[in-house]
Scaffold this motif. Structure first.
Motif, PDB file in Angstrom:
ATOM      1  N   LEU A 141       0.653  -1.194   0.079  1.00 18.47           N
ATOM      2  CA  LEU A 141      -0.051   0.000  -0.141  1.00 18.47           C
ATOM      3  C   LEU A 141       0.907   1.097  -0.079  1.00 18.47           C
ATOM      4  CD1 LEU A 141      -2.797   0.998  -0.161  1.00 18.47           C
ATOM      5  CD2 LEU A 141      -2.788   0.825   2.485  1.00 18.47           C
ATOM      6  N   ASN A 142       1.887   1.247   0.773  1.00 15.43           N
ATOM      7  CA  ASN A 142       2.778   2.439   0.952  1.00 15.43           C
ATOM      8  C   ASN A 142       3.388   2.505  -0.447  1.00 15.43           C
ATOM      9  OD1 ASN A 142       6.002   3.160   1.203  1.00 15.43           O
ATOM     10  ND2 ASN A 142       4.745   4.406   2.649  1.00 15.43           N
ATOM     11  N   THR A 143       3.880   1.549  -1.142  1.00 14.39           N
ATOM     12  CA  THR A 143       4.287   1.659  -2.604  1.00 14.39           C
ATOM     13  C   THR A 143       3.426   1.955  -3.509  1.00 14.39           C
ATOM     14  OG1 THR A 143       5.973  -0.286  -2.081  1.00 14.39           O
ATOM     15  CG2 THR A 143       5.522  -0.010  -4.414  1.00 14.39           C
ATOM     16  N   PHE A 144       2.376   1.583  -3.557  1.00 19.53           N
ATOM     17  CA  PHE A 144       1.405   2.261  -4.544  1.00 19.53           C
ATOM     18  C   PHE A 144       0.932   3.727  -4.261  1.00 19.53           C
ATOM     19  CE2 PHE A 144      -3.204   3.418  -4.604  1.00 19.53           C
ATOM     20  CZ  PHE A 144      -3.510   3.067  -6.067  1.00 19.53           C
ATOM     21  N   LEU A 145       0.796   4.146  -3.285  1.00 28.21           N
ATOM     22  CA  LEU A 145       0.921   5.551  -2.801  1.00 28.21           C
ATOM     23  C   LEU A 145       2.287   6.254  -3.297  1.00 28.21           C
ATOM     24  CD1 LEU A 145      -0.702   5.288   0.802  1.00 28.21           C
ATOM     25  CD2 LEU A 145      -1.887   6.197  -1.448  1.00 28.21           C
ATOM     26  N   TYR A 146       3.188   5.883  -3.080  1.00 25.75           N
ATOM     27  CA  TYR A 146       4.600   6.306  -3.520  1.00 25.75           C
ATOM     28  C   TYR A 146       4.682   6.411  -5.011  1.00 25.75           C
ATOM     29  CZ  TYR A 146       9.565   7.054  -4.155  1.00 25.75           C
ATOM     30  OH  TYR A 146      10.851   7.448  -4.597  1.00 25.75           O
ATOM     31  N   TRP A 188      -4.689   8.061   8.253  1.00 24.77           N
ATOM     32  CA  TRP A 188      -4.436   6.702   8.374  1.00 24.77           C
ATOM     33  C   TRP A 188      -5.252   6.142   7.005  1.00 24.77           C
ATOM     34  CZ3 TRP A 188      -2.510   2.398   9.252  1.00 24.77           C
ATOM     35  CH2 TRP A 188      -3.283   1.323   9.397  1.00 24.77           C
ATOM     36  N   ILE A 189      -4.329   5.540   6.323  1.00 28.67           N
ATOM     37  CA  ILE A 189      -4.518   4.857   5.126  1.00 28.67           C
ATOM     38  C   ILE A 189      -4.698   3.322   4.958  1.00 28.67           C
ATOM     39  CG2 ILE A 189      -4.116   4.570   2.499  1.00 28.67           C
ATOM     40  CD1 ILE A 189      -4.695   7.345   3.365  1.00 28.67           C
ATOM     41  N   HIS A 190      -5.888   2.759   4.690  1.00 29.48           N
ATOM     42  CA  HIS A 190      -6.166   1.291   4.744  1.00 29.48           C
ATOM     43  C   HIS A 190      -6.979   1.054   3.697  1.00 29.48           C
ATOM     44  CE1 HIS A 190      -9.964   1.916   6.674  1.00 29.48           C
ATOM     45  NE2 HIS A 190      -9.591   2.671   7.223  1.00 29.48           N
ATOM     46  N   PHE A 191      -7.165  -0.195   3.217  1.00 33.20           N
ATOM     47  CA  PHE A 191      -7.983  -0.632   2.191  1.00 33.20           C
ATOM     48  C   PHE A 191      -9.564  -0.202   2.671  1.00 33.20           C
ATOM     49  CE2 PHE A 191      -4.429  -3.398   1.313  1.00 33.20           C
ATOM     50  CZ  PHE A 191      -4.201  -2.848  -0.122  1.00 33.20           C
ATOM     51  N   LEU A 220       0.386  16.448   2.418  1.00 40.87           N
ATOM     52  CA  LEU A 220      -0.236  15.465   2.855  1.00 40.87           C
ATOM     53  C   LEU A 220       0.555  14.477   3.551  1.00 40.87           C
ATOM     54  CD1 LEU A 220      -2.921  14.064   0.385  1.00 40.87           C
ATOM     55  CD2 LEU A 220      -3.347  15.250   2.486  1.00 40.87           C
ATOM     56  N   THR A 221       0.124  13.811   4.823  1.00 40.73           N
ATOM     57  CA  THR A 221       0.994  12.732   5.407  1.00 40.73           C
ATOM     58  C   THR A 221       0.030  11.553   5.428  1.00 40.73           C
ATOM     59  OG1 THR A 221       2.254  14.624   6.818  1.00 40.73           O
ATOM     60  CG2 THR A 221       1.964  12.057   7.541  1.00 40.73           C
ATOM     61  N   LEU A 222       0.645  10.575   4.831  1.00 39.47           N
ATOM     62  CA  LEU A 222      -0.242   9.213   4.743  1.00 39.47           C
ATOM     63  C   LEU A 222       0.442   8.103   5.525  1.00 39.47           C
ATOM     64  CD1 LEU A 222      -0.750   9.739   0.807  1.00 39.47           C
ATOM     65  CD2 LEU A 222      -2.172  10.377   2.702  1.00 39.47           C
ATOM     66  N   ILE A 223      -0.398   7.739   6.305  1.00 39.39           N
ATOM     67  CA  ILE A 223       0.094   6.668   7.334  1.00 39.39           C
ATOM     68  C   ILE A 223      -0.423   5.094   7.070  1.00 39.39           C
ATOM     69  CG2 ILE A 223       0.211   5.855   9.825  1.00 39.39           C
ATOM     70  CD1 ILE A 223      -0.107   9.009  10.336  1.00 39.39           C
ATOM     71  N   THR A 224       0.493   4.227   6.611  1.00 38.52           N
ATOM     72  CA  THR A 224       0.078   3.013   6.146  1.00 38.52           C
ATOM     73  C   THR A 224       0.403   1.905   7.283  1.00 38.52           C
ATOM     74  OG1 THR A 224       1.969   2.535   4.864  1.00 38.52           O
ATOM     75  CG2 THR A 224      -0.009   3.369   3.773  1.00 38.52           C
ATOM     76  N   ASN A 225       1.344   2.479   8.174  1.00 39.04           N
ATOM     77  CA  ASN A 225       1.864   1.573   9.315  1.00 39.04           C
ATOM     78  C   ASN A 225       0.843   1.664  10.662  1.00 39.04           C
ATOM     79  OD1 ASN A 225       3.123   0.541  11.512  1.00 39.04           O
ATOM     80  ND2 ASN A 225       5.051   1.154  11.095  1.00 39.04           N
ATOM     81  N   PRO A 226       0.072   0.431  10.879  1.00 36.07           N
ATOM     82  CA  PRO A 226      -0.860   0.621  11.988  1.00 36.07           C
ATOM     83  C   PRO A 226      -0.493   0.977  13.303  1.00 36.07           C
ATOM     84  CG  PRO A 226      -0.978  -1.516  10.656  1.00 36.07           C
ATOM     85  CD  PRO A 226       0.241  -0.770  10.165  1.00 36.07           C
ATOM     86  N   ASN A 253       9.347  12.746   2.656  1.00 36.57           N
ATOM     87  CA  ASN A 253       9.599  11.887   3.529  1.00 36.57           C
ATOM     88  C   ASN A 253       8.923  10.577   3.316  1.00 36.57           C
ATOM     89  OD1 ASN A 253      10.837  10.724   6.014  1.00 36.57           O
ATOM     90  ND2 ASN A 253       9.071  10.900   6.961  1.00 36.57           N
ATOM     91  N   ASN A 254       9.616   9.314   3.472  1.00 37.82           N
ATOM     92  CA  ASN A 254       9.002   8.190   3.216  1.00 37.82           C
ATOM     93  C   ASN A 254       9.519   7.134   4.116  1.00 37.82           C
ATOM     94  OD1 ASN A 254       7.343   6.203   2.370  1.00 37.82           O
ATOM     95  ND2 ASN A 254       8.491   5.556   0.347  1.00 37.82           N
ATOM     96  N   HIS A 255       9.067   6.799   5.208  1.00 38.95           N
ATOM     97  CA  HIS A 255       9.856   6.053   6.282  1.00 38.95           C
ATOM     98  C   HIS A 255       9.042   5.253   7.179  1.00 38.95           C
ATOM     99  CE1 HIS A 255      13.083   4.615   8.769  1.00 38.95           C
ATOM    100  NE2 HIS A 255      12.466   4.955   9.942  1.00 38.95           N
ATOM    101  N   ASP A 256       9.259   3.861   7.099  1.00 32.78           N
ATOM    102  CA  ASP A 256       8.143   3.299   8.119  1.00 32.78           C
ATOM    103  C   ASP A 256       6.916   3.308   8.298  1.00 32.78           C
ATOM    104  OD1 ASP A 256       8.141   1.175  10.235  1.00 32.78           O
ATOM    105  OD2 ASP A 256       8.458   2.628  11.932  1.00 32.78           O
ATOM    106  N   GLY A 257       6.389   3.477   7.025  1.00 35.01           N
ATOM    107  CA  GLY A 257       4.750   3.408   6.483  1.00 35.01           C
ATOM    108  C   GLY A 257       4.332   4.783   6.938  1.00 35.01           C
ATOM    109  N   VAL A 258       5.228   6.056   6.628  1.00 35.86           N
ATOM    110  CA  VAL A 258       4.589   7.531   6.930  1.00 35.86           C
ATOM    111  C   VAL A 258       5.041   8.000   5.668  1.00 35.86           C
ATOM    112  CG1 VAL A 258       4.651   9.554   8.323  1.00 35.86           C
ATOM    113  CG2 VAL A 258       4.563   7.171   9.271  1.00 35.86           C
ATOM    114  N   LEU A 259       4.286   8.435   4.796  1.00 40.34           N
ATOM    115  CA  LEU A 259       4.784   9.098   3.530  1.00 40.34           C
ATOM    116  C   LEU A 259       4.087  10.519   3.470  1.00 40.34           C
ATOM    117  CD1 LEU A 259       5.707   8.917   0.660  1.00 40.34           C
ATOM    118  CD2 LEU A 259       3.053   8.147  -0.014  1.00 40.34           C
ATOM    119  N   GLU A 260       5.213  11.593   3.684  1.00 42.34           N
ATOM    120  CA  GLU A 260       4.730  12.896   3.427  1.00 42.34           C
ATOM    121  C   GLU A 260       5.259  13.288   2.051  1.00 42.34           C
ATOM    122  OE1 GLU A 260       6.175  17.060   5.868  1.00 42.34           O
ATOM    123  OE2 GLU A 260       6.959  15.203   6.529  1.00 42.34           O
ATOM    124  N   VAL A 261       4.040  13.922   1.594  1.00 42.98           N
ATOM    125  CA  VAL A 261       4.068  14.415   0.218  1.00 42.98           C
ATOM    126  C   VAL A 261       3.673  15.876   0.015  1.00 42.98           C
ATOM    127  CG1 VAL A 261       2.002  13.232  -0.322  1.00 42.98           C
ATOM    128  CG2 VAL A 261       3.484  13.749  -2.380  1.00 42.98           C
TER     129      VAL A 261
END
Length: 264
Positions: free
Chosen positions: A6-11, A78-81, A63-69, A23-31
């Motif tokens: 999911l993180n890869t898809f967003l990236y 908080w991004i999830h399916f 945007l800050t997108l979080i995929t790490n629970p 920033n893209n680290h440990d399931g947190v993507l800042e774009v």
């Protein structure tokens, strides 16, 4: 694996649209969004209308997108399916960018062959007692039939362009597009069939239990035509709700012309 995918898809989505990854680290993507993506995702039409009328450059959203629970309570989306932001991104892809043709950029001054791959990103929806979505990315080599399941992961570090480089040339596909899609469908069918189906068994058991309760309730009531119609309507609703189903939906895809050793 689901978090990474999911993180890869967003990236991939944001880099493909020329957004700046801060920033893209440990399931947190800042774009930092481009104006185009800000308009598509952030629902600020009045802001952009005002800025354009003033003849000024607008400030786009970060945007800050979080995929790490483990970090879901942090500041960001908080991004999830199934999350609204992800559904918004998927809808934008479906509405505007379902098909593309891209070429791998190769800086070599030698003649370089680029081979055609059919790349398809697909959402698998499992519907039953509990609903779940999964995104898979499949790539099919249209010359030799080789297929990769996590194709977008393999493409992550490759530069792709809408125009072919000067010293590159394309190889015509041998496998027809329609045949390629059938092969991908067969792989998806095998993937589903080889999974555990406990979720489907639980859905069917719940359907049986709920149907029994409905029949027991109505048979203990007055037996008339209206009653039977109500009972059948509730049973049909339960069947629609709990009968297990698996659906595929193409998010987007295209033909990618890649070097022979693109993934090495």
């Amino acid at each position: 694996m689901a978090i990474e995918n999911l993180n890869t898809f967003l990236y991939d989505y944001f880099t493909a649209h020329h957004c700046h990854i801060q920033n893209n680290h440990d399931g947190v993507l800042e774009v930092k969004l481009t104006e185009e993506i800000d308009k598509a995702l952030m629902n600020r039409p009045f802001y952009w209308h005002y800025i354009k009328n003033m003849g000024r450059e607008g400030e786009t959203t970060t945007l800050t997108l979080i995929t790490n629970p483990d970090k879901r309570d942090g500041k960001g989306d908080w991004i999830h399916f199934g999350s609204p932001r992800l559904q918004q991104i998927l809808k934008n892809l479906v509405d505007h960018e379902r098909y593309t043709r891209l070429f791998q950029s190769d800086q070599s001054t030698k003649k370089t062959a680029l081979y055609p791959w059919l790349v398809v990103n697909i959402k698998i929806s499992y519907q039953g007692k509990q609903n779940k979505d999964e995104i898979v990315s499949l790539g099919l080599h249209l010359i030799n039939g080789l297929m990769y399941k996590d194709m977008m992961d393999l493409l992550q570090n490759i530069t792709l362009k809408p125009a072919i480089d000067d010293y590159c040339y394309t190889i015509a596909p041998i496998i027809k597009m329609e045949s390629g899609f059938h092969r991908i469908e067969n792989v998806l069918d095998d993937y589903i069939n080889n999974q555990s189906h406990q979720w489907a068994d639980e859905s069917l058991q719940t359907l049986e239990d709920e149907t029994g309760l409905i029949k027991h309730f109505y048979t203990s009531s007055a037996d008339d035509e209206a009653n039977n119609e109500h009972m059948q309507r509730e049973i049909d609703d339960m069947k629609e709700r709990y009968t297990p189903k698996v659906n595929y939906k193409v998010i987007n895809g295209g033909i990618f012309y890649l070097t022979e050793d693109f993934h090495s």
